[in-house]
Design an enzyme around this catalytic site. Structure first.
Site, mmCIF file in Angstrom:
data_model
loop_
_atom_site.group_PDB
_atom_site.id
_atom_site.type_symbol
_atom_site.label_atom_id
_atom_site.label_comp_id
_atom_site.label_asym_id
_atom_site.label_seq_id
_atom_site.Cartn_x
_atom_site.Cartn_y
_atom_site.Cartn_z
ATOM 1 N N ASP A 68 -14.317 -4.445 10.858
ATOM 2 C CA ASP A 68 -13.419 -5.364 10.183
ATOM 3 C C ASP A 68 -14.285 -6.457 9.555
ATOM 4 O OD1 ASP A 68 -11.124 -6.538 9.223
ATOM 5 O OD2 ASP A 68 -10.049 -6.379 11.116
ATOM 6 N N GLU A 70 4.132 -15.157 6.850
ATOM 7 C CA GLU A 70 3.996 -14.075 7.827
ATOM 8 C C GLU A 70 2.960 -13.091 7.292
ATOM 9 O OE1 GLU A 70 6.975 -10.782 9.887
ATOM 10 O OE2 GLU A 70 7.341 -11.416 7.834
#
Length: 854
Positions: free
Chosen positions: A269, A614
Site C-alpha cells: 500500500d 466518508e
C-alpha cells in the site's frame, strides 16, 4: 536500414522464429515470460533493479525497458485518468447479488482501461493511473459501518467478497486462456484490515483468535489467489501480531506463498514501507535501508513509494542480499512480460480495443442497469411506485442535485452525470419543485456558485502546478477545475497526474462574475502555505509550514462586477489538503422546509451522507466524521429534524438514502412512507432512482451489510473480534438484516431439497407484477456453539412473471460445508450434522431449514 535493425523489426512484426535468434532472450516473445524475466534480470545493475521495484518505474534505455507505473485505479470504473464510465460504488454493486453483471461491468472497465493505455503509450504519455496494473478489488470484510472505505468492498460476508471478487478479477484480467493478460487485478488489503483510518499507520492487531483469522479475514483472499489466479496482492498498512503487514513473514510467505501457492506480485500500500521506520508510525525498522530490506525479505515485490531506492545501500550494509532482490525483480518482470509490455501492439490482441468504447452508449446503459439492480427498497407502505403524472410532488434534500456525490470515491470523469433531480424531472417530463432544505450535516441551505468562474480556457478556474516549492520554471502540469476544488493526498493520491505528492506548488486563477448583489462565503481549508488574492489585494497569506486549518470568509459582490481571484498553494510536509469554494448560504430551520413544501403532497427527499466525508483519510471538519470514518452511524441531525417536521405537517415522504455504508434509520423508519437505499449510484444513478420510484423497474437489491438500529448496537470500532458484529455474530435484532430487500411483488420459496451436491427450491411470484427474487442459502453446524449464527454459502437471482413458478438449483459442493475445526486448528469439513437455510434474507423468519449429515 541496417540488417540488425531489419531483423529485429520483422521478428517484432511476427515473422517466423528463425529470425528470433538474432534477439537477446528477453526480447524474444516466443520464449516464456519466466525465461525472459530470468534473462533480463541478469542484465540489470543493482541500482536498476531497485528502480524497477518502485511503482513509478523509469525507462532503462540501454536495455530497451519502457517506463511503467504499477499504480492505476479501477474501483468502479477507470479512476483518475480523465473520461471514463463511472459505475455505482462497490458496496452498491454487491447489493445486486448479480455476479454475472459484475463481471460484465468490469469487462467494460478493462476495455476502457486498455484503450486508454494503448493511446497513452502511443502518445508517449504513459504514467501513474494510465497503466495496466489496477489496484482493485478491495475484498476486506466490511466489519464495522463506521469505516469510511467500506464502500470499496463487497460487504460484510467473507464468502460474498470472495465470490464477487472472483468476477471482478476475471473481468479485469480476462479469462486466462490467451498468452497475455488483459490487465492485472490486485486483491487488497491483505490482511485483517477495515479501519480505523486515523490509526492505520501505527495500529497493531495484537491478538486475534485463529478462527477469526481463517474464517472471516482470509477466505476471500484465498479464493482469489487459489481460484481466481489474481496476479497481485496488496499488503495492508497496519501491523498484525506485531509485524507490519507488508513486512509480515507469516502473512506474505508462510500463508500466501507457501500455503496458497501464490506466484504473483505483492505490492505495498502506498507509503506502507515508509511506515516501518518513520517516527510515530510502526517504527519496527531503524532507517529506510532496514525498512526496504524487511520489505524484500518478507516478499513485498513492488513498493508504492520511494523507500526501495535505498536497496543498494541496504545490500552494501548487509541488510539484504542481491539474490533476495532478484526473486522480487523476476516476479515483476514476469508480470510485465505477461501483460505484453515489452512486445509490439501487433501481437498483443488487447491493444486493438478502440477509444470509442470509453464512455460509450453501451457502457452508459450498463451503468444504468447496474444502478437499477443495486437499489434496495427498505420500506414501502404502499406509496411506491408513484405515478409520474401525479401532481404535487416535490424534491428535497442535500443530495438531490449533487453530481459528485453520485461518483463515490476513486472515480473517473463521466461525460455527464444524471443527478437524482435530473432523473426525476426527465421521467415526469416536467421540472419538479426543488429545495435543498439543508446541508448534509448542517442546518444551512447553500449552493456553490463556482459555476460563475471563467478563465482563459473557458468555464472554471485554471491551475498551474510546479513540482517545486518556488513556482519556478515552466509549470509541470496544467488543469482546469469546473467545480469546487476538493483535493488531498490521502492514500498517496496526487492532486493531478504528474504532480508530486509533496513539495509542490500550484496557482489557481479565474474571474468570478457576480450575477446579483449579495454577501457570499468563501470557504477554504488547507495545510501549509496558502495565499488568496482578490483583484490584486491579498486577503489571506500564510506562506509557510502550517497545520490543517478550516477557514470561512464573507465576500461582498455587486451585480455585473468581475472579481479576479487567485489561490496559491504550497505543500511542504506530509499531508496535502486544499479545498476552495464560494457559496451562497443561510441558516435554515425545519419550519423553512415545511413552508417550501406547503403545496406538496409527496416529498421525495434525497439525503444520507456524502463521499466528501466518508472516504480514505478525508480531512474535513464536519460533525459525525473523523479522518474519513464516521463517529456515528445515525442520519445527520438536520436531515432527521426536517423529515420529522415534514411528517408532522402531513406530508408523504419517500426518503432516498445515499451512502457507502449502513445508516441507522430507526426514526426514519417511523416517519417515512418509503425508504430506498441508493448507495452512491454512479453516473446514471438519477435515472435509476426515477426508474424505481415510478415503477419502471421493480427493485430487487438486497443488503450486503447489516443496518443496525443505532450506535449502541456497535462494538468498539478498533476491536477486530467479530462478536456482536454483522449478521454472522450479532445476537440482537438489527433494523434491517443482511440480505433484506423489498419488491413491488411477493415471492414464495418452498422448503429446500439437498441432493447430489445441489440445493433445489421452487420459487413462485405470487404478486401482480413481474419481479426478481434473490434466493439465499446459509449454513451452520449446530454442534459448533462458538461458531457464527449462520454463514452465506450461495445465492441466485430468478426473474418471474406474475403467477409464474420455477425451480432454482444452486450448486452446493462438499467444500462449502468447510468451517473452523477448533480441535484440529484448521479450516475443514467436519463430519456431522449441518443445517441448511434457504430464503429471501438472513432473518430467521425468511428462511426455511433442513438438516443434512456430511
Amino acid at each position: 536500414m541496417k540488417i540488425k535493425h531489419f531483423l529485429v523489426a520483422i521478428v517484432l512484426a511476427g515473422f517466423p522464429s528463425f529470425v528470433s535468434a538474432q534477439l537477446l532472450p528477453y526480447q524474444n516473445h516466443e520464449l516464456s515470460a519466466e525465461e525472459r524475466a530470468e534473462d533480463l534480470c541478469k542484465r540489470l545493475t543493482l541500482e536498476e533493479k531497485s528502480l524497477l521495484m518502485m511503482n513509478g518505474s523509469p525507462a532503462i534505455e540501454r536495455l530497451g525497458i519502457p517506463s511503467f507505473d504499477w499504480w492505476s485505479e479501477a474501483l468502479h470504473g477507470v479512476g483518475r485518468n480523465g473520461l471514463a464510465t463511472v459505475f455505482p460504488s462497490c458496496i452498491g454493486m454487491a447489493a445486486s447479488f448479480d455476479d454475472d453483471l459484475i463481471e460484465e461491468v468490469f469487462t467494460a472497465v478493462s476495455d476502457e482501461a486498455r484503450a486508454k493505455n494503448t493511446l497513452a503509450r502511443r502518445e508517449g504519455k504513459n504514467g501513474k493511473y494510465k497503466g495496466l496494473s489496477f489496484w482493485t478489488p478491495n475484498i476486506n470484510v466490511f466489519r464495522d459501518p463506521r469505516w469510511g472505505r467500506g464502500q470499496e468492498t463487497y460487504g460484510e460476508d467473507p464468502y460474498m467478497n470472495g465470490r464477487m471478487g472472483l468476477r471482478v478479477v476475471k473481468g479485469l484480467q480476462g479469462d486466462g486462456t490467451g498468452k497475455y493478460y488483459k490487465l492485472h487485478a490486485c486483491a487488497k488489503h491483505y490482511a485483517v484490515h477495515s479501519g480505523p483510518e486515523k490509526t492505520r499507520h501505527s495500529f497493531d492487531i495484537e491478538r486475534l483468535p485463529a478462527r477469526e483469522l481463517w474464517e472471516t479475514y482470509l477466505p476471500a483472499f484465498r479464493m482469489l489467489v487459489k481460484n481466481g489466479k489474481v496476479q497481485q496482492v496488496m499488503c495492508a498498512y497496519q501491523r498484525f501480531e506485531g509485524s507490519p503487514c507488508c513486512g509480515s513473514d507469516r502473512l506474505l510467505n508462510s500463508i500466501l506463498r507457501y500455503d496458497w501457492g501464490f506466484d504473483g506480485l505483492v505490492v505495498s500500500d502506498c507509503g506502507a514501507i515508509g511506515d516501518f521506520y518513520r517516527e510515530g508510525r510502526h517504527e519496527v525498522s531503524k532507517d529506510a535501508k532496514a525498512a526496504s530490506a524487511l520489505g524484500v525479505l518478507s516478499g513485498t515485490d513492488v513498493e508504492c513509494g520511494g523507500v526501495y531506492k535505498n536497496l543498494p545501500g541496504a545490500v552494501k550494509r548487509g541488510d539484504v542480499k542481491e539474490s533476495d532482490i532478484d526473486v522480487c525483480v523476476k516476479r515483476l518482470l514476469k508480470g510485465r512480460f505477461e501483460l505484453g509490455d515489452f512486445d509490439p501492439d501487433s501481437i498483443v490482441p488487447w491493444t486493438s480495443i478502440p477509444m470509442s468504447v470509453v464512455g460509450s452508449v453501451k457502457h452508459r446503459e450498463l451503468a444504468r442497469k447496474m444502478a437499477r439492480e443495486q437499489m434496495v427498497l427498505l420500506k414501502n407502505n404502499g406509496i411506491l411506485p408513484l405515478s409520474p403524472d401525479a401532481a404535487n410532488i416535490m424534491v428535497m434534500g442535500p443530495n438531490a442535485a449533487d453530481s459528485t456525490m453520485m461518483w463515490g470515491i476513486y472515480y473517473g470523469q463521466p461525460a455527464h452525470t444524471v443527478t437524482a433531480l435530473e432523473g426525476l424531472n426527465a421521467r415526469t417530463g416536467r421540472k419538479l419543485p426543488y429545495a435543498r432544505a439543508c446541508a448534509v450535516t448542517r442546518m444551512t441551505d447553500q449552493e456553490s456558485v463556482f459555476g460563475n468562474f471563467h478563465c482563459s480556457k473557458g468555464k472554471g478556474m485554471e491551475a498551474s502546478y510546479w513540482n517545486n516549492t518556488g513556482m519556478s520554471g515552466q509549470p509541470d502540469v496544467e488543469v482546469v477545475y469546473t467545480s469546487a476544488i476538493s483535493l488531498d493526498n490521502g492514500g498517496n493520491t496526487a492532486f493531478a497526474p504528474g504532480v508530486n505528492l509533496t513539495n509542490f506548488t500550484t496557482r489557481i486563477k479565474g474571474t468570478y462574475t457576480a450575477d446579483r448583489d449579495e454577501m457570499l462565503r468563501m470557504v477554504y481549508n488547507n495545510d501549509d502555505g496558502l495565499r488568496i488574492i482578490i483583484n490584486g489585494d491579498t486577503v489571506h497569506n500564510r506562506w509557510k509550514t502550517d497545520p490543517l486549518n478550516f477557514r470561512d470568509r464573507e465576500f461582498a459582490v455587486e451585480k455585473g462586477k468581475k472579481y479576479y481571484i487567485e489561490v496559491d498553494y504550497m505543500q511542504l510536509e506530509d499531508d496535502a489538503t486544499l479545498n476552495f469554494d464560494i457559496l451562497r448560504s443561510r441558516d435554515v430551520t425545519p419550519a423553512d422546509a415545511v413552508a417550501k413544501a406547503k403545496d406538496a403532497e409527496v416529498v421525495i427527499f434525497i439525503g444520507g451522507i456524502s463521499p466528501v466525508y466518508e472516504r480514505e483519510e478525508a480531512k474535513v471538519n464536519e460533525p459525525g466524521f473523523d479522518n474519513g470514518d464516521r463517529t456515528s452511524i445515525e442520519l445527520p441531525e438536520p436531515q432527521r429534524e426536517i423529515l420529522k417536521a415534514l411528517h408532522s405537517a402531513g406530508k408523504k415522504i419517500v426518503f432516498v438514502n445515499c451512502s457507502g455504508s449502513a445508516v441507522a434509520l430507526t426514526p426514519e423508519n417511523d416517519v417515512c412512507d418509503a425508504i430506498l437505499q441508493a448507495w452512491y449510484p454512479g453516473e446514471q444513478g438519477g435515472h435509476a432512482i426515477a426508474d424505481v420510484i415510478f415503477g419502471d423497474y421493480n427493485p430487487s437489491g438486497k443488503l450486503p451489510v447489516t443496518f443496525y438500529k443505532n450506535d449502541s448496537q456497535l462494538p468498539a470500532f478498533d476491536d477486530y473480534l467479530m462478536e456482536g458484529r454483522t449478521y454472522r455474530y450479532m445476537r440482537e435484532a438489527p433494523l434491517y438484516q443482511f440480505g433484506y430487500g423489498l419488491s413491488y411483488t411477493r415471492f414464495d420459496i418452498s422448503r429446500p431439497v439437498y441432493s447430489n451436491d445441489k440445493i433445489k427450491v421452487r420459487v413462485k411470484n405470487t404478486g401482480k407484477v413481474a419481479g426478481t427474487e434473490v434466493v439465499q442459502v446459509y449454513m451452520r453446524r449446530p454442534a459448533d456453539a462458538d461458531g457464527p449464527n449462520k454463514t452465506l454459502r450461495g445465492y441466485a437471482r430468478v426473474t418471474l412473471a406474475p403467477g409464474e413458478s420455477r425451480d432454482v438449483v444452486i450448486d452446493f459442493p462438499k467444500h462449502l460445508f468447510e468451517n473452523w475445526d477448533e480441535k484440529e486448528q484448521e479450516m475443514r469439513v467436519v463430519p456431522g450434522e449441518y443445517e441448511l437455510m434457504v430464503g429471501s434474507s438472513s432473518a430467521d423468519r425468511d428462511l426455511k431449514k433442513i438438516k443434512v449429515k456430511i
